[in-house]
Enzyme design. Sequence first.
Site, PDB file in Angstrom:
ATOM      1  N   GLN A  20       5.629  -6.218 -12.784  1.00 27.42           N
ATOM      2  CA  GLN A  20       4.841  -6.910 -11.760  1.00 27.42           C
ATOM      3  C   GLN A  20       3.950  -8.151 -12.041  1.00 27.42           C
ATOM      4  O   GLN A  20       3.761  -8.951 -11.003  1.00 27.42           O
ATOM      5  CB  GLN A  20       3.964  -6.056 -10.971  1.00 27.42           C
ATOM      6  CG  GLN A  20       4.529  -4.835 -10.332  1.00 27.42           C
ATOM      7  CD  GLN A  20       3.701  -3.954  -9.733  1.00 27.42           C
ATOM      8  OE1 GLN A  20       2.373  -3.836  -9.950  1.00 27.42           O
ATOM      9  NE2 GLN A  20       4.005  -2.634  -9.429  1.00 27.42           N
ATOM     10  N   HIS A  60      -0.001  -3.820 -11.370  1.00 28.79           N
ATOM     11  CA  HIS A  60      -1.370  -3.943 -10.770  1.00 28.79           C
ATOM     12  C   HIS A  60      -2.039  -4.986 -11.287  1.00 28.79           C
ATOM     13  O   HIS A  60      -3.303  -4.820 -11.714  1.00 28.79           O
ATOM     14  CB  HIS A  60      -1.911  -2.685 -10.601  1.00 28.79           C
ATOM     15  CG  HIS A  60      -1.364  -1.659  -9.836  1.00 28.79           C
ATOM     16  ND1 HIS A  60      -1.975  -0.211  -9.560  1.00 28.79           N
ATOM     17  CD2 HIS A  60      -0.087  -1.437  -9.286  1.00 28.79           C
ATOM     18  CE1 HIS A  60      -1.038   0.734  -9.304  1.00 28.79           C
ATOM     19  NE2 HIS A  60       0.181  -0.090  -9.042  1.00 28.79           N
ATOM     20  N   GLU A  83      -4.559  -0.250   2.617  1.00 30.11           N
ATOM     21  CA  GLU A  83      -5.872  -0.622   3.471  1.00 30.11           C
ATOM     22  C   GLU A  83      -6.056  -2.030   3.764  1.00 30.11           C
ATOM     23  O   GLU A  83      -5.396  -2.707   3.008  1.00 30.11           O
ATOM     24  CB  GLU A  83      -7.002   0.068   2.576  1.00 30.11           C
ATOM     25  CG  GLU A  83      -7.188   1.364   2.057  1.00 30.11           C
ATOM     26  CD  GLU A  83      -8.434   1.758   1.288  1.00 30.11           C
ATOM     27  OE1 GLU A  83      -8.453   3.067   0.951  1.00 30.11           O
ATOM     28  OE2 GLU A  83      -9.212   0.918   1.104  1.00 30.11           O
ATOM     29  N   TYR A 127     -14.956   0.770  -2.772  1.00 33.94           N
ATOM     30  CA  TYR A 127     -14.052   0.833  -1.718  1.00 33.94           C
ATOM     31  C   TYR A 127     -13.260   2.240  -2.129  1.00 33.94           C
ATOM     32  O   TYR A 127     -12.375   2.646  -1.562  1.00 33.94           O
ATOM     33  CB  TYR A 127     -12.934  -0.388  -1.807  1.00 33.94           C
ATOM     34  CG  TYR A 127     -13.734  -1.603  -0.974  1.00 33.94           C
ATOM     35  CD1 TYR A 127     -13.471  -1.583   0.430  1.00 33.94           C
ATOM     36  CD2 TYR A 127     -14.708  -2.005  -1.615  1.00 33.94           C
ATOM     37  CE1 TYR A 127     -14.319  -2.687   1.094  1.00 33.94           C
ATOM     38  CE2 TYR A 127     -15.340  -3.195  -1.052  1.00 33.94           C
ATOM     39  CZ  TYR A 127     -15.158  -3.445   0.329  1.00 33.94           C
ATOM     40  OH  TYR A 127     -16.115  -4.227   1.166  1.00 33.94           O
ATOM     41  N   TYR A 132       2.669   9.170  -6.651  1.00 29.83           N
ATOM     42  CA  TYR A 132       4.248   9.023  -6.405  1.00 29.83           C
ATOM     43  C   TYR A 132       5.068  10.369  -6.666  1.00 29.83           C
ATOM     44  O   TYR A 132       6.041  10.727  -6.239  1.00 29.83           O
ATOM     45  CB  TYR A 132       4.735   7.848  -7.486  1.00 29.83           C
ATOM     46  CG  TYR A 132       4.070   6.784  -6.902  1.00 29.83           C
ATOM     47  CD1 TYR A 132       4.373   5.987  -5.652  1.00 29.83           C
ATOM     48  CD2 TYR A 132       3.269   5.921  -7.725  1.00 29.83           C
ATOM     49  CE1 TYR A 132       3.896   4.804  -5.241  1.00 29.83           C
ATOM     50  CE2 TYR A 132       2.903   4.619  -7.215  1.00 29.83           C
ATOM     51  CZ  TYR A 132       3.208   4.086  -6.137  1.00 29.83           C
ATOM     52  OH  TYR A 132       2.900   2.922  -5.682  1.00 29.83           O
TER      53      TYR A 132
END
Length: 373
Positions: A89, A151, A244, A254, A265
Amino acid sequence: MLTCSRLALTLSFVLVSAPALADRTFSSDKADFRLETVAQGLEHPWSLAFLPDGSQLVTERAGRLRLIENGELQPDPISGVPELVVAGQGGLLDVLLHPQFADNQTLFLSYAHRNNAGMTTRVARAEFDGQQLRNVDVIFEALPRSGTSRHFAGRMEFDTDGNLYVSVGDRGDKPRAQDTADDAGGVHRITVNGDPAPGNPFLEDGSVNDTFFTYGNRNIQGMTRHPETGDIWTHEHGPRGGDEVNIINAGDNYGWPDVTYGIAYSGFPISDKTTMDGVTDPLHYWDPSIAPSGMAFYTGDLFSAWQGDLFVGALKLQKLVRLRFDGKDLVEEEDLLVDLGERIRDVRMGPDGALWLLTDAGNGKVYRVVPAD
């Protein structure tokens, strides 16, 4: 705010909407609209920024910074992009102009970087002279590094005081998001020189890194400033469910991974809690996950019925979501572009009054959302 002449913008966007561009028409509860194709042939475009002359900068995750000028994607990438790694990513991520870009030509890039210690999220400051980047300086690096390629987060935004917010994901290692001596899994607030911003919530706490503004965030890939309150709004990926929408408040936790609406997953639970003391609840969540990316409040003149609405792109469910809030209460939600069949990576409010979208594909596109008539 960026400044530019009305004439320059008008000329630029007339060229962008030339008849050669492909049009598509869609209907919604509030307005009918078309998609105009501004550019295509981009390799997984990730972020979009508007220059004062009406042209656009686009990042490609593959490591290139591209210029769209007079409605044409320029063939050669902009030189001077900092050394980065393209893995999983990671790659070249966000591009954000300095609030006084018209005067100082300064911009900021977030990207993945690798060395012998592993990979991480970095932010570099640079000057753009119209052809290349100069005086490139790394101002932020999330530590420690790790070997995962997931991430990285990387979304950025400025507040009204000129402080820079940078999201860093948990890097695929859940416990890191609750470790405040570890830069992963939170939002960092820094100055344009990379120093901890004055007033950061943990400056007097030696157990927390000084740049932290929030923690307990999984992977924020949408960040924007509310046009009226100045608050920084974000969204983040959940796992299977639990995406979110949040307002970022100084020092707040959070909750990830101790609190989540999602499951792993694998199908197994991550937590049996969706709320708990000391954790900030989301304004809105999605279950199942839509894989949100990119977000913007609509503030233009082309769609009066959309004024103040929040638009969120979706990768997994391939759509654009319109959200209307009354303060912090969600009062409307509408799915748009559900039959487009494209992953929406970024959503931007353009200075021309149109929404602009990027699609995440090997042949990625830049779209303008404009009225149907």
